[in-house]
Scaffold this motif. Structure first.
Motif, PDB file in Angstrom:
ATOM      1  N   TRP A 101      -3.708  15.108 -15.145  1.00  0.00           N
ATOM      2  CA  TRP A 101      -3.750  16.031 -16.293  1.00  0.00           C
ATOM      3  C   TRP A 101      -5.109  16.016 -16.997  1.00  0.00           C
ATOM      4  O   TRP A 101      -5.727  17.078 -17.180  1.00  0.00           O
ATOM      5  CB  TRP A 101      -2.626  15.705 -17.285  1.00  0.00           C
ATOM      6  N   PRO A 102      -5.645  14.846 -17.403  1.00  0.00           N
ATOM      7  CA  PRO A 102      -6.957  14.888 -18.066  1.00  0.00           C
ATOM      8  C   PRO A 102      -8.080  15.381 -17.159  1.00  0.00           C
ATOM      9  O   PRO A 102      -9.034  16.005 -17.634  1.00  0.00           O
ATOM     10  CB  PRO A 102      -7.179  13.432 -18.507  1.00  0.00           C
ATOM     11  N   ALA A 103      -7.992  15.118 -15.842  1.00  0.00           N
ATOM     12  CA  ALA A 103      -9.028  15.601 -14.925  1.00  0.00           C
ATOM     13  C   ALA A 103      -9.033  17.123 -14.866  1.00  0.00           C
ATOM     14  O   ALA A 103     -10.098  17.754 -14.822  1.00  0.00           O
ATOM     15  CB  ALA A 103      -8.807  15.016 -13.532  1.00  0.00           C
ATOM     16  N   ALA A 134     -14.251  17.611 -13.183  1.00  0.00           N
ATOM     17  CA  ALA A 134     -14.544  16.380 -12.449  1.00  0.00           C
ATOM     18  C   ALA A 134     -15.710  15.606 -13.054  1.00  0.00           C
ATOM     19  O   ALA A 134     -15.647  14.372 -13.192  1.00  0.00           O
ATOM     20  CB  ALA A 134     -14.840  16.708 -10.983  1.00  0.00           C
ATOM     21  N   PHE A 135     -16.793  16.303 -13.447  1.00  0.00           N
ATOM     22  CA  PHE A 135     -17.987  15.585 -13.910  1.00  0.00           C
ATOM     23  C   PHE A 135     -17.733  14.887 -15.242  1.00  0.00           C
ATOM     24  O   PHE A 135     -18.013  13.689 -15.380  1.00  0.00           O
ATOM     25  CB  PHE A 135     -19.165  16.552 -14.043  1.00  0.00           C
ATOM     26  N   GLU A 136     -17.239  15.602 -16.237  1.00  0.00           N
ATOM     27  CA  GLU A 136     -17.033  14.998 -17.557  1.00  0.00           C
ATOM     28  C   GLU A 136     -15.959  13.925 -17.516  1.00  0.00           C
ATOM     29  O   GLU A 136     -16.084  12.886 -18.170  1.00  0.00           O
ATOM     30  CB  GLU A 136     -16.660  16.081 -18.575  1.00  0.00           C
ATOM     31  N   GLN A 179     -14.998   8.076 -17.989  1.00  0.00           N
ATOM     32  CA  GLN A 179     -14.400   6.883 -17.396  1.00  0.00           C
ATOM     33  C   GLN A 179     -15.456   5.822 -17.090  1.00  0.00           C
ATOM     34  O   GLN A 179     -15.260   4.638 -17.380  1.00  0.00           O
ATOM     35  CB  GLN A 179     -13.662   7.250 -16.115  1.00  0.00           C
ATOM     36  N   LEU A 180     -16.567   6.226 -16.516  1.00  0.00           N
ATOM     37  CA  LEU A 180     -17.600   5.260 -16.137  1.00  0.00           C
ATOM     38  C   LEU A 180     -18.213   4.589 -17.356  1.00  0.00           C
ATOM     39  O   LEU A 180     -18.417   3.367 -17.372  1.00  0.00           O
ATOM     40  CB  LEU A 180     -18.690   5.947 -15.313  1.00  0.00           C
ATOM     41  N   VAL A 181     -18.520   5.357 -18.391  1.00  0.00           N
ATOM     42  CA  VAL A 181     -19.134   4.785 -19.591  1.00  0.00           C
ATOM     43  C   VAL A 181     -18.182   3.804 -20.269  1.00  0.00           C
ATOM     44  O   VAL A 181     -18.560   2.677 -20.620  1.00  0.00           O
ATOM     45  CB  VAL A 181     -19.551   5.905 -20.569  1.00  0.00           C
ATOM     46  N   ALA A 182     -16.927   4.210 -20.448  1.00  0.00           N
ATOM     47  CA  ALA A 182     -15.963   3.356 -21.141  1.00  0.00           C
ATOM     48  C   ALA A 182     -15.633   2.107 -20.332  1.00  0.00           C
ATOM     49  O   ALA A 182     -15.634   0.983 -20.859  1.00  0.00           O
ATOM     50  CB  ALA A 182     -14.687   4.149 -21.434  1.00  0.00           C
ATOM     51  N   CYS A 183     -15.372   2.290 -19.040  1.00  0.00           N
ATOM     52  CA  CYS A 183     -14.945   1.154 -18.220  1.00  0.00           C
ATOM     53  C   CYS A 183     -16.090   0.189 -17.935  1.00  0.00           C
ATOM     54  O   CYS A 183     -15.868  -1.023 -17.830  1.00  0.00           O
ATOM     55  CB  CYS A 183     -14.343   1.656 -16.914  1.00  0.00           C
ATOM     56  N   LEU A 191      -9.149  11.634 -24.792  1.00  0.00           N
ATOM     57  CA  LEU A 191     -10.071  10.534 -24.490  1.00  0.00           C
ATOM     58  C   LEU A 191      -9.301   9.307 -24.014  1.00  0.00           C
ATOM     59  O   LEU A 191      -9.673   8.668 -23.012  1.00  0.00           O
ATOM     60  CB  LEU A 191     -10.897  10.195 -25.728  1.00  0.00           C
ATOM     61  N   GLY A 192      -8.220   8.972 -24.710  1.00  0.00           N
ATOM     62  CA  GLY A 192      -7.405   7.822 -24.310  1.00  0.00           C
ATOM     63  C   GLY A 192      -6.762   8.023 -22.954  1.00  0.00           C
ATOM     64  O   GLY A 192      -6.728   7.101 -22.121  1.00  0.00           O
ATOM     65  N   ARG A 193      -6.267   9.246 -22.695  1.00  0.00           N
ATOM     66  CA  ARG A 193      -5.644   9.545 -21.408  1.00  0.00           C
ATOM     67  C   ARG A 193      -6.660   9.518 -20.272  1.00  0.00           C
ATOM     68  O   ARG A 193      -6.282   9.338 -19.109  1.00  0.00           O
ATOM     69  CB  ARG A 193      -4.973  10.930 -21.468  1.00  0.00           C
TER      70      ARG A 193
END
Length: 296
Positions: free
Chosen positions: A25-27, A32-34, A39-43, A222-224
């Protein structure tokens, strides 16, 4: 064969099955890019803090820096962009089916580069597991399921999935020598994510329309987005890296490719649609193949 690496690879499959259902759903909302950038920045921040607390940075063997760069650029950035776009277009079942090809692809690469030759029992068990995975997903789809809705050409979905599979498999395999030399798998995960987050953030500065979010980012969205990323990048990738460091690469990839089977009960709970008999039979075959790898 060691029990812990096998359990780690199966645990990675469980994490990816859960994460990819949560990510659909969030994708589709963000693109795809955002979606990948957030995900990469947060994780990467989460894993970097964890590795710092545990003191694992000192385990990194910097002599393998070319492998770290290749794994970051090809395995994470390009591989995950292709995977998320495949997920947006084809849904979690089809995406996981194509990603299950990671096992034979990695097995071939490991044979060519690392001279790894698994035993006959392992090869038979891997073949049974892969057949079960394919059977479960081919006959597990349901036209009533929102998760099976496709967007665009099936050929493009297949190309995106195979590209993601090859890139991700290469990303795991290329850092295996570094882990065998003593680099902790969690530190490898953090290093790869930090590099990927930096690279994709620099690319995001380019004012191209394809790099812009397709929806306004609310706290809920953002959380999802972050949750499945942490499950996939933080937990599952680290578990599979640990399995790769201790098992034949092809076998670790097979055990890490059971998520198409494990996704069936997750979607059943989510959508209330009971999997078909063929899908359940495929799941049993996959479990039988996994057991053969583990016990023989």
């Amino acid at each position: 064969m060691l029990i812990l690496p096998v359990l780690a690879a199966v645990g990675a499959s469980s994490g990816w099955a859960t994460g990819i259902v949560l990510a659909q759903w969030p994708a589709r909302q963000l693109g795809a890019f955002e979606f990948t950038r957030i995900q990469l920045v947060a994780c990467s921040a989460i894993l970097a803090a964890l590795v710092s607390l545990l003191g694992y940075w000192t385990t990194i063997e910097w002599a393998y820096w070319p492998a770290f760069i290749a794994s970051t650029v090809i395995g994470i950035v390009l591989g995950n962009l292709a995977m998320i776009e495949c997920l947006r277009r084809g849904g979690p079942r089809r995406t996981e089916l194509i990603l299950s090809l990671k096992a034979p692809l990695v097995g071939v690469m490991a044979y060519v580069w690392l001279n790894e030759t698994p035993g006959l029992n392992n090869i038979i068990g891997a073949a049974i597991a892969l057949f079960g995975v394919g059977l479960a997903v081919f006959f597990g789809s349901d036209e009533r399921s929102e998760s099976d809705r496709t967007t665009g050409s099936l050929a493009i979905i297949i190309v995106l999935g195979i590209t993601a599979t090859a890139f991700q498999g290469f990303g795991f395999l290329v850092v295996k020598p570094a882990m065998q030399a003593g680099t902790d798998p969690l530190a490898v995960s953090a290093l790869r994510l930090l590099g990927a987050a930096f690279l994709i953030s620099v690319v995001a500065l380019w004012p191209a329309k394809s790099f812009q979010p397709k929806a306004f980012v609310t706290p809920y969205l953002l959380g999802r987005t972050i949750l499945p990323g942490f499950i996939g990048y933080g937990v599952s990738s680290t578990l599979l890296l640990y399995a790769f460091s201790s098992l034949d690469a092809g076998i670790a990839a097979v055990l890490g490719s059971l998520s198409p089977v494990l996704i069936l009960p997750i979607l059943w709970l989510k959508e209330g649609l009971i999997p078909r008999f063929q899908a359940i039979a495929g799941a049993f075959l996959a479990v039988a193949g996994t057991s053969m790898i583990l016990l023989l």
